[in-house]
Design a protein around this motif. Sequence first.
Motif, PDB file in Angstrom:
ATOM      1  N   GLU A   1       0.832  -1.196   0.000  1.00  0.00           N
ATOM      2  CA  GLU A   1       0.000   0.000   0.000  1.00  0.00           C
ATOM      3  C   GLU A   1       0.873   1.256   0.000  1.00  0.00           C
ATOM      4  OE1 GLU A   1      -3.250   0.326  -0.008  1.00  0.00           O
ATOM      5  OE2 GLU A   1      -3.366   2.481   0.443  1.00  0.00           O
ATOM      6  N   TYR A   2       1.884   1.256   0.873  1.00  0.00           N
ATOM      7  CA  TYR A   2       2.756   2.428   0.983  1.00  0.00           C
ATOM      8  C   TYR A   2       3.533   2.668  -0.307  1.00  0.00           C
ATOM      9  CZ  TYR A   2       1.873   3.252   5.949  1.00  0.00           C
ATOM     10  OH  TYR A   2       1.305   3.571   7.143  1.00  0.00           O
TER      11      TYR A   2
ATOM     12  N   ILE B   1       1.295   4.403  -2.657  1.00  0.00           N
ATOM     13  CA  ILE B   1       1.150   5.838  -2.323  1.00  0.00           C
ATOM     14  C   ILE B   1       2.385   6.605  -2.781  1.00  0.00           C
ATOM     15  CG2 ILE B   1       0.852   7.535  -0.470  1.00  0.00           C
ATOM     16  CD1 ILE B   1      -0.638   5.532   1.140  1.00  0.00           C
ATOM     17  N   THR B   2       3.575   6.037  -2.499  1.00  0.00           N
ATOM     18  CA  THR B   2       4.815   6.713  -2.890  1.00  0.00           C
ATOM     19  C   THR B   2       4.842   6.955  -4.397  1.00  0.00           C
ATOM     20  OG1 THR B   2       5.948   5.575  -1.109  1.00  0.00           O
ATOM     21  CG2 THR B   2       7.328   6.612  -2.760  1.00  0.00           C
TER      22      THR B   2
ATOM     23  N   LEU C   1       2.424   9.620  -5.383  1.00  0.00           N
ATOM     24  CA  LEU C   1       2.928  10.958  -5.058  1.00  0.00           C
ATOM     25  C   LEU C   1       3.919  11.415  -6.115  1.00  0.00           C
ATOM     26  CD1 LEU C   1       3.458  10.731  -1.176  1.00  0.00           C
ATOM     27  CD2 LEU C   1       1.737  12.062  -2.382  1.00  0.00           C
ATOM     28  N   LEU C   2       4.816  10.510  -6.511  1.00  0.00           N
ATOM     29  CA  LEU C   2       5.804  10.876  -7.531  1.00  0.00           C
ATOM     30  C   LEU C   2       5.112  11.214  -8.852  1.00  0.00           C
ATOM     31  CD1 LEU C   2       8.666   8.305  -6.891  1.00  0.00           C
ATOM     32  CD2 LEU C   2       8.775  10.781  -6.584  1.00  0.00           C
TER      33      LEU C   2
ATOM     34  N   SER D   1       2.180  12.379  -9.225  1.00  0.00           N
ATOM     35  CA  SER D   1       1.393  13.613  -9.152  1.00  0.00           C
ATOM     36  C   SER D   1       2.264  14.845  -9.007  1.00  0.00           C
ATOM     37  CB  SER D   1       0.423  13.540  -7.974  1.00  0.00           C
ATOM     38  OG  SER D   1       1.134  13.708  -6.765  1.00  0.00           O
ATOM     39  N   GLU D   2       3.550  14.640  -8.669  1.00  0.00           N
ATOM     40  CA  GLU D   2       4.390  15.800  -8.344  1.00  0.00           C
ATOM     41  C   GLU D   2       4.666  16.690  -9.549  1.00  0.00           C
ATOM     42  OE1 GLU D   2       8.318  14.912  -7.023  1.00  0.00           O
ATOM     43  OE2 GLU D   2       8.594  16.845  -6.047  1.00  0.00           O
TER      44      GLU D   2
ATOM     45  N   PRO E   1      -4.614   9.132  -6.743  1.00  0.00           N
ATOM     46  CA  PRO E   1      -5.690   9.707  -5.932  1.00  0.00           C
ATOM     47  C   PRO E   1      -5.433  11.144  -5.480  1.00  0.00           C
ATOM     48  CG  PRO E   1      -4.380   8.226  -4.595  1.00  0.00           C
ATOM     49  CD  PRO E   1      -3.801   8.186  -5.964  1.00  0.00           C
ATOM     50  N   PHE E   2      -4.337  11.737  -5.916  1.00  0.00           N
ATOM     51  CA  PHE E   2      -4.022  13.090  -5.459  1.00  0.00           C
ATOM     52  C   PHE E   2      -4.148  14.087  -6.592  1.00  0.00           C
ATOM     53  CE2 PHE E   2      -1.187  10.078  -3.236  1.00  0.00           C
ATOM     54  CZ  PHE E   2      -1.796  10.127  -1.998  1.00  0.00           C
ATOM     55  N   GLU E   3      -4.336  15.344  -6.199  1.00  0.00           N
ATOM     56  CA  GLU E   3      -4.350  16.432  -7.168  1.00  0.00           C
ATOM     57  C   GLU E   3      -2.999  16.466  -7.891  1.00  0.00           C
ATOM     58  OE1 GLU E   3      -6.608  20.519  -7.146  1.00  0.00           O
ATOM     59  OE2 GLU E   3      -7.160  18.576  -6.363  1.00  0.00           O
ATOM     60  N   ARG E   4      -3.009  16.566  -9.219  1.00  0.00           N
ATOM     61  CA  ARG E   4      -1.743  16.598  -9.955  1.00  0.00           C
ATOM     62  C   ARG E   4      -1.250  18.039 -10.106  1.00  0.00           C
ATOM     63  NH1 ARG E   4      -0.337  12.190 -13.942  1.00  0.00           N
ATOM     64  NH2 ARG E   4      -1.878  10.557 -13.659  1.00  0.00           N
ATOM     65  N   GLU E   5       0.062  18.169 -10.183  1.00  0.00           N
ATOM     66  CA  GLU E   5       0.619  19.525 -10.261  1.00  0.00           C
ATOM     67  C   GLU E   5       0.690  20.063 -11.686  1.00  0.00           C
ATOM     68  OE1 GLU E   5       1.617  21.490  -7.746  1.00  0.00           O
ATOM     69  OE2 GLU E   5       1.122  20.024  -6.209  1.00  0.00           O
TER      70      GLU E   5
ATOM     71  N   LYS F   1       9.808  21.292  -2.084  1.00  0.00           N
ATOM     72  CA  LYS F   1       9.077  21.095  -3.328  1.00  0.00           C
ATOM     73  C   LYS F   1       9.673  21.899  -4.478  1.00  0.00           C
ATOM     74  CE  LYS F   1       5.507  24.529  -2.214  1.00  0.00           C
ATOM     75  NZ  LYS F   1       6.262  25.654  -2.719  1.00  0.00           N
TER      76      LYS F   1
ATOM     77  N   VAL G   1       6.297  22.307   4.888  1.00  0.00           N
ATOM     78  CA  VAL G   1       6.480  22.266   3.434  1.00  0.00           C
ATOM     79  C   VAL G   1       7.644  23.176   3.048  1.00  0.00           C
ATOM     80  CG1 VAL G   1       5.450  23.015   1.247  1.00  0.00           C
ATOM     81  CG2 VAL G   1       4.117  21.634   2.831  1.00  0.00           C
TER      82      VAL G   1
ATOM     83  N   GLY H   1      13.576  18.189   0.784  1.00  0.00           N
ATOM     84  CA  GLY H   1      13.270  17.716  -0.560  1.00  0.00           C
ATOM     85  C   GLY H   1      13.935  16.404  -0.923  1.00  0.00           C
TER      86      GLY H   1
ATOM     87  N   THR I   1      10.589  11.325  -0.794  1.00  0.00           N
ATOM     88  CA  THR I   1       9.286  11.532  -1.424  1.00  0.00           C
ATOM     89  C   THR I   1       8.159  11.857  -0.440  1.00  0.00           C
ATOM     90  OG1 THR I   1      10.056   9.840  -2.937  1.00  0.00           O
ATOM     91  CG2 THR I   1       7.812  10.605  -3.232  1.00  0.00           C
TER      92      THR I   1
ATOM     93  N   ARG J   1       8.583  15.497   0.913  1.00  0.00           N
ATOM     94  CA  ARG J   1       8.607  16.520  -0.132  1.00  0.00           C
ATOM     95  C   ARG J   1       7.261  16.636  -0.843  1.00  0.00           C
ATOM     96  NH1 ARG J   1      12.176  14.336  -3.848  1.00  0.00           N
ATOM     97  NH2 ARG J   1      10.492  13.643  -5.192  1.00  0.00           N
ATOM     98  N   VAL J   2       6.693  15.508  -1.241  1.00  0.00           N
ATOM     99  CA  VAL J   2       5.443  15.561  -2.006  1.00  0.00           C
ATOM    100  C   VAL J   2       4.222  15.380  -1.104  1.00  0.00           C
ATOM    101  CG1 VAL J   2       4.370  14.826  -4.151  1.00  0.00           C
ATOM    102  CG2 VAL J   2       6.778  14.330  -3.772  1.00  0.00           C
TER     103      VAL J   2
ATOM    104  N   VAL K   1       2.905  18.443   0.676  1.00  0.00           N
ATOM    105  CA  VAL K   1       2.248  19.377  -0.249  1.00  0.00           C
ATOM    106  C   VAL K   1       0.809  18.941  -0.495  1.00  0.00           C
ATOM    107  CG1 VAL K   1       2.299  20.325  -2.580  1.00  0.00           C
ATOM    108  CG2 VAL K   1       4.432  19.995  -1.352  1.00  0.00           C
ATOM    109  N   LYS K   2       0.620  17.619  -0.595  1.00  0.00           N
ATOM    110  CA  LYS K   2      -0.746  17.107  -0.823  1.00  0.00           C
ATOM    111  C   LYS K   2      -1.634  17.411   0.379  1.00  0.00           C
ATOM    112  CE  LYS K   2       0.724  15.932  -4.541  1.00  0.00           C
ATOM    113  NZ  LYS K   2       0.482  16.821  -5.652  1.00  0.00           N
TER     114      LYS K   2
ATOM    115  N   GLU L   1      -2.662  20.912   0.230  1.00  0.00           N
ATOM    116  CA  GLU L   1      -3.703  21.153  -0.770  1.00  0.00           C
ATOM    117  C   GLU L   1      -5.084  20.761  -0.249  1.00  0.00           C
ATOM    118  OE1 GLU L   1      -2.228  19.151  -4.189  1.00  0.00           O
ATOM    119  OE2 GLU L   1      -0.835  20.785  -4.589  1.00  0.00           O
TER     120      GLU L   1
ATOM    121  N   PHE M   1       1.121   7.653   6.758  1.00  0.00           N
ATOM    122  CA  PHE M   1       2.102   7.242   5.756  1.00  0.00           C
ATOM    123  C   PHE M   1       3.376   8.078   5.858  1.00  0.00           C
ATOM    124  CE2 PHE M   1       3.749   8.577   1.573  1.00  0.00           C
ATOM    125  CZ  PHE M   1       4.296   7.375   1.126  1.00  0.00           C
TER     126      PHE M   1
ATOM    127  N   THR N   1       7.114   6.642   6.829  1.00  0.00           N
ATOM    128  CA  THR N   1       8.053   6.393   5.735  1.00  0.00           C
ATOM    129  C   THR N   1       9.118   7.467   5.553  1.00  0.00           C
ATOM    130  OG1 THR N   1       6.529   7.433   4.195  1.00  0.00           O
ATOM    131  CG2 THR N   1       6.405   5.055   4.376  1.00  0.00           C
TER     132      THR N   1
END
Lengths: 234, 191, 550
Positions: free
Chosen positions: A85-86, A89-90, A93-94, A96-97, A126-130, A176, C455, C460, C463, C466-467, C470-471, C474, C498, C502
């Motif tokens: 699962e993790y 998610i990772t 996140l990548l 969506s970044e 599942p996250f908002e994309r940049e 970021k 943030v 950075g 992951t 850094r990311v 930000v989520k 948002e 999470f 991590t």
Amino acid sequence: MTNEPINLTIDNIKVTAKQDTTILEVAKQYGINIPTLCELEGLSSYSGCRLCLVEIRGSTKLFAACTTPVTSGMEITTNSDKLKEYRKITLSLLLSERTHICSVCVANGNCELQDLSNELGVDHVPFEREWTNHTLDSGHNFLVIDRNRCILCTRCIRVCQETEGAHTLDLKNRGKDAQITIDFDALWKNSSSCTSCRKCAKVCPTGAIYVDDDFISKTKDKNIANFLLKRRQL
Amino acid sequence: MDTKKNLRSSSQSILLSPKKKDNSAVNLGLKNDKRLLKLENFMRKMNYKGCALLEILHKAQEIYGYINKNVLAYIAEAIELPASHVFGVATFYSYFKQQQPGKHVITACLGTACYVKGVEEIICAIEKNFSVKRGGSSDDGKLSLFITRCIGACAIGPAIIIDDDIIGNVTEDLVLEKITSILEREKIETC
Amino acid sequence: MRLADIQKIAEIEVDFQRAYKYRINVCCSSGCIPLGAINLLKTFQDLVTEHGVIENCLVARTGCVGTCSVGPVVVVEPGDYIYEKVTPEKARKIVIDHIILGLPVKKLLFENKTFIEKQHRLVLRNAGKIDPYRIEDYIASGGYSALVKCLTKLSPQEVIDEIAASGLRGRGGAGFPTAKKWSFVSRAHGSPKYIIANLDEGDPGVFANRTLAEADPHALIEGLLIAGYAIGAEKAFIYTRAEYPLAIDTLKKAINKASELNIIGKNVLGTSLNFDIEIRLGAGAFVAGEETAIIASVEGRRAMPRPRPPYPATAGLWGKPTVIQNVETLANIPLILQNGGAWFSKIGSPNCAGTKCFSITGKINNPGLIEVPMGITLREVIFDIGGGIPENRSLKAVLVGGPSGGCLPDILLDLPIDYESLKTAGAIMGSGGIVAIDDQSCLIDTAKFFIDFCVAESCGKCTPCRVGLVKIKEIFKKIMQGEGKIEDINLLSKLSTFITETSLCGLGQTAPNPVLTTLRYFKQEYVEHLVDRSCKADKCFKENKGVNIN
């Protein structure tokens, strides 16, 4: 004492390892697959992507397989439901970044981020994309950097410093806003320290750095750092 | 110095032509610059050691008020560090400014104590009244507005620094009035 | 100078001070200076000259008294009369009435007995009492006697044993036993060994370490010397924030003075110990408080943490064994050696000996710097010492431990403050910030404020931090604009756990704490925002009212 082999288990398989080896190295020897992105044989470990996290019995913490050395009696789990699962998610996140659109990417079909996403079953983000829109630097004779596809694994930086020795690339800013910089934020064609050796393009896991007009499958060469390291030691 | 090494050395990107090291100051347009001499002396004091990079950057900012790429290039050349490394360090730390700040600098403390006491509203008011964005300068270069994370004046929050003076327990009206009067004085002096 | 000279200096100084009947201590720390303390110091000096009591009354510049809300503060000894909000006019009255006539000016006194009584000032023993610029003042109050004791009577191992007996734990946040850390480094192979004193107090709302350095720099130096003797290190770095000019200046002067007297340098006080201290300036990076990041920063690199092992105790600064110690911990060391580990272990709570400095700020009547025994309750801190909430408003939450601490509700006010119980409640000791929040604040807004901070301060590298952060930011933005969905609560909670599990370093691992604790204790407030679109504190849903929520 120091040369005695270490006994431990990974996913209930009994394994033996030498002193001072990492969990990842031992797992590889025994054909146990732990997903990685920033790690690359022949370069120093970075432990940034956090995909290779594993569980060790007796601890509630998670450990990065790429940097944690094995000790005697360790009971390691690499593939629990939580870890799966993790990892998803990772990867989400990548993805969506920045701006990752496989169909218009040079690395489509030859991308480690894409491969891992398929392998680990990331079917949506599942996250908002940049949707970042950094300018493409394609002024160099053949090297191109598209920071919209960068996942900040720093393989290119490490190969440039450690293998090539030019130290053309480094990180600028932080958090970021972190980016790969060439010298003083120069355009690639103006860099005086770059040797145009292409190693950065060879190790880039995505389509962020590539060689123009070259088949991407021909450009990528994950083993370059390890190969050169071994050659140098001969 | 080894010429090969010199050719590949750090800071010659677009800013320097790959000539001799002694020429770098000329190329940077920094010749006869007293401030540069000060920086050079400091670097000598530090034995041109790479591990003193942060100290040197602090000194450069103290001398110039900010650190632009030319100065960074000069430092990288002098202490023989890769350009990307020096640039990376200078941009990592938020204390180092890359742009010349305005004539008057307002620094608002955005520490927790000040935030709880409503500094955010005051910052917004400054932004609105003097058309300046946090982290930037006004168009005429007269005023800059920076945000800092806690200056340790929590007990007298909200706190704002106007040109090196810490003002505690500020209100929106008080700050706006102060800034206006500083800008007014400026106008009179220039007339 | 040799060992015995310390005693001589102390005697001369004590005699010198005894000649004065009164001593006026003017607090000149960063809290009081913006309120005019420096001018006040001069006023007092002029006044005692003008009134001809200069031989009778000593006017001294000191560090923080702790009552920062009523500055500038002046203390008249003997008797410890604290005068609040002193102006030049009041100064004249104090000199005439108190010094000349011997009658304390009652109506100008700071009247809050519990503020003083509930405290236990060990680390801040000299704050507001001695002149930080005069080493003689420190020596006269027993300073450097612990060092002399170590150098003459104790072996390095005995010093470590004494610290072990005291039960002292690192004050930087995690609470690792100090003696354990020292013995790791003392046994580690490799030389030279290094010490880094961590004065990089990046937490917004915390100023305890800065105050300590401004008020009693020599306690820090003595602590470093003893640590150096115990572990066999000859070089120490004090890593401090560039935003603390007064602390830097005070430390520099103290180091110069100590070198002059041969308390630091080659052959300290005529013994075989060599010890050198250098100040290193940070440059605005919260993450540099993490121990591997501080190493990178002292080495002049980007302050990015690296995975452990190897631990700094075996491979730290330039790959050598290194002790990284918070300055508050170091300031405890001389006291423990003077009075013995057993004495120290009796202070505070059973599994957590000693005291802790806290900056209490926010919506509170007596903000300031306090030092209390471990195990004291939050209620005592907020209401007895802090004097409660202004304007008769009600306390909504207490933030403990800085931006990566937790928001604790009023039902937890009787929680004893120590490392373990704070952790169970979801907060951390951190560097000791306690911020009181009243019902005028929205906790969604507050949690977002902390996430914004993290943030901006994330290095950075990894992951999740850094990311992921930000989520989270948002999602908060959406909630505050009225576009949130009830499912967001689950997403926030999942993402926060999470990131906690991590992330590579302490910054990421603790950054979601404000979110997790607000979700745990104030879920109702999230529901109000998400379902009813209402914010009782009237901070959210203001997109069109001109308030910037970016």
